[in-house]
Enzyme design. Sequence first.
Site, PDB file in Angstrom:
ATOM      1  N   ASN A  10     -21.096 -33.239  68.329  1.00 60.06           N
ATOM      2  CA  ASN A  10     -21.045 -31.793  67.816  1.00 60.06           C
ATOM      3  C   ASN A  10     -21.014 -30.660  68.739  1.00 60.06           C
ATOM      4  OD1 ASN A  10     -20.464 -30.147  64.927  1.00 60.06           O
ATOM      5  ND2 ASN A  10     -22.625 -30.055  64.946  1.00 60.06           N
ATOM      6  N   LYS A  11     -20.942 -29.557  68.127  1.00 60.67           N
ATOM      7  CA  LYS A  11     -21.058 -28.426  69.123  1.00 60.67           C
ATOM      8  C   LYS A  11     -22.307 -28.253  70.015  1.00 60.67           C
ATOM      9  CE  LYS A  11     -18.776 -25.609  69.073  1.00 60.67           C
ATOM     10  NZ  LYS A  11     -17.934 -25.728  69.956  1.00 60.67           N
ATOM     11  N   GLN A  28     -20.024 -18.664  67.055  1.00 55.58           N
ATOM     12  CA  GLN A  28     -19.481 -19.193  65.701  1.00 55.58           C
ATOM     13  C   GLN A  28     -20.610 -18.999  64.531  1.00 55.58           C
ATOM     14  OE1 GLN A  28     -19.151 -21.097  68.329  1.00 55.58           O
ATOM     15  NE2 GLN A  28     -17.420 -22.170  68.464  1.00 55.58           N
ATOM     16  N   ASP A  85     -17.833 -33.312  64.963  1.00 57.13           N
ATOM     17  CA  ASP A  85     -16.782 -33.401  65.352  1.00 57.13           C
ATOM     18  C   ASP A  85     -16.050 -34.932  65.801  1.00 57.13           C
ATOM     19  OD1 ASP A  85     -17.615 -30.814  66.641  1.00 57.13           O
ATOM     20  OD2 ASP A  85     -15.571 -30.543  66.186  1.00 57.13           O
ATOM     21  N   ARG A 119      -6.729 -30.492  71.858  1.00 61.23           N
ATOM     22  CA  ARG A 119      -8.288 -30.452  72.042  1.00 61.23           C
ATOM     23  C   ARG A 119      -8.906 -31.919  71.743  1.00 61.23           C
ATOM     24  NH1 ARG A 119     -12.150 -26.066  69.277  1.00 61.23           N
ATOM     25  NH2 ARG A 119     -13.436 -26.555  70.977  1.00 61.23           N
ATOM     26  N   ARG A 137     -10.465 -23.761  64.145  1.00 59.30           N
ATOM     27  CA  ARG A 137     -11.195 -24.605  64.771  1.00 59.30           C
ATOM     28  C   ARG A 137     -12.218 -25.263  63.676  1.00 59.30           C
ATOM     29  NH1 ARG A 137     -15.112 -22.724  62.355  1.00 59.30           N
ATOM     30  NH2 ARG A 137     -16.607 -23.915  63.421  1.00 59.30           N
ATOM     31  N   GLY A 138     -12.980 -26.376  64.214  1.00 59.11           N
ATOM     32  CA  GLY A 138     -13.492 -27.187  63.192  1.00 59.11           C
ATOM     33  C   GLY A 138     -12.874 -28.294  63.147  1.00 59.11           C
ATOM     34  N   ALA A 139     -13.434 -29.592  63.114  1.00 59.71           N
ATOM     35  CA  ALA A 139     -12.749 -30.930  63.103  1.00 59.71           C
ATOM     36  C   ALA A 139     -11.721 -31.001  61.734  1.00 59.71           C
ATOM     37  CB  ALA A 139     -13.647 -31.945  63.290  1.00 59.71           C
TER      38      ALA A 139
END
Lengths: 352, 352
Positions: A254-255, A203, A244, A100, A57-59
């Site tokens: 973002n998150k 996270q 993201d 995603r 995960r993570g762009a």
Amino acid sequence: MNRRSDVRSDGVRPIAWDPQAGCLCLLDQRVLPARVEWLRVSDCGAAADAIRDMVVRGAPAIGITAAYAVALAARNSYRVTATGWRDALNEDLTRLAAARPTAVNLAWAVAHMRGLFSGIDGDPFPPLLAEAERLHQADIAANRRMGALGAELIDTRCSVLTHCNAGALATGGYGTALGVVRSLWSAGRLERVYADETRPWLQGARLTAWELVEEGIPVSLIADGAAAWAMRSGKVAWVIVGADRIAANGDVANKIGTCAAAACARRFGVRFMVAAPTSTIDRDCPTGEAIPIECRDPDELLRFGATRTAAPGAEAWNPVFDVTPADLVDVIVTERGVVRAPDTAGIARLFA
Amino acid sequence: MNRRSDVRSDGVRPIAWDPQAGCLCLLDQRVLPARVEWLRVSDCGAAADAIRDMVVRGAPAIGITAAYAVALAARNSYRVTATGWRDALNEDLTRLAAARPTAVNLAWAVAHMRGLFSGIDGDPFPPLLAEAERLHQADIAANRRMGALGAELIDTRCSVLTHCNAGALATGGYGTALGVVRSLWSAGRLERVYADETRPWLQGARLTAWELVEEGIPVSLIADGAAAWAMRSGKVAWVIVGADRIAANGDVANKIGTCAAAACARRFGVRFMVAAPTSTIDRDCPTGEAIPIECRDPDELLRFGATRTAAPGAEAWNPVFDVTPADLVDVIVTERGVVRAPDTAGIARLFA
């Protein structure tokens, strides 16, 4: 690829190509920090599943994984049809790009790799693998550049707050927001990192704290709700996060929780920095309104592991990203330079 | 006192006096919603432990429990010394008042009960028990009054957001913030409640969702970090919370995360209401700066039950309350009336 020391040999790396086995190795981020396990991926479908299920995960990390996945797809497709491989992998690539929705790096990487197809003669695997490896190395280099640029903006020794994990684990290595943190630490100007635990996936607690402990950087975990209080109590001078997707006007997806941190930072006199490579900027999105926000399974909130924690009968709404309006962002740091008080003109200058 | 039906007979009640056994019964909020268990308390020390360990929590509920605990302390002390009982219980009452630092209702209730001692002749238990029961009933009546006053302020059918649990479980019954929610629901003007899960103790997921499901009120649980996004997406028109202590100038100490919700509400055009009885107002605290903020065990963040979730080696900072500056509060609702745009003069008018 499954000993702890492999992770540390050159800093934390969540993605590795294994040339002997000819497969992609992904550090399984679902089971960190309890276990360091690598998932071996040798086809595009497995890579798409790994992205969807958040093994990786993570762009930026998703983008790099997708680049390797396109190479794997082409390898497998070419084995079936040496002339028709481009058409035969269309369905796989469409599925991969849709694994995603929010991080633009995924679609960007698939489109970028696909753009090379027409120039390939013969076996597509060697040139596509080489390009995936180049993107991977370029991401690490970009992160080091962003780390230096971001750290330059913070001239007084201080503590900072971060949300989610925009670290080595979210990228090819070194990290975006945590790249700035690493640079600041190297320069002796970092006191401590306050890390939001980042519900529901934790996270912050599982990944950011793990990375920082590995580096020996002091880290205090806090509840997401405590971020505003850390700011108001004067514990932190900067909030530093990743992204993201960034719209053309500087709005930042973002998150979930980032938008709250930005609003509180502005209110309580703390500065707000976004560190993200230019591959995260989606110039086709005029504003954040156009960014699709992924909602995940309500069970991520209703349960903890196998235990139902929420009252039976309660529903949940689980958007996992939010959009921070550009006017709440003090500075966006990219590998091409920084944009202060971001707006459409400022973002455009990065591409001039 | 241990069948589920007992909880529902007259709505959710977390505190009950058992006249047959002569003891206080506390609904154990640590194990809700998985189990409905009652703890029986027959001395002051056990009541102080129950408050410290969060068997009972919520500022008004802590105050009521403390009032019963003073009656129990006096009963036991009088058995030992019919003449010196007042002196003999000093140590118990000091320990009781210090069981948790932030909610002023605890100290308020102990001081209030202690104020009756000089007028008591003979066995102190009957008059003190009667006063505790009167305070308990008065709290429920105050909550019903606040519910009506708060609901009057919301004239359009809408959804609201709440943080932590300021419900029947946090009070003698009916609730403060959830009292407003109940009144709004009765009046047909409530669409849905968005409930922050409220880390680390999950009061929202475990307690607020449980209360609302019991009442048949639609509830969506969200991550604390999603509150700002619910506001910015236009999902809620009001944030309604309780309070643990309100300073003389209207600064509000409440569950960690409240200050963030207030800052985001102001930023995103959502109104912010605090519902709390006047016993929560501490006129000896000129501003929120003077309110002590409890920090609890870091393990509340580092572990989930027996499972260590955070990276080994990570520390945690676990303040469980924060202070929302008065200028972020649109209205404080008390049983004596409402204070819009609270400040020192507005708060003082409640006591005129």
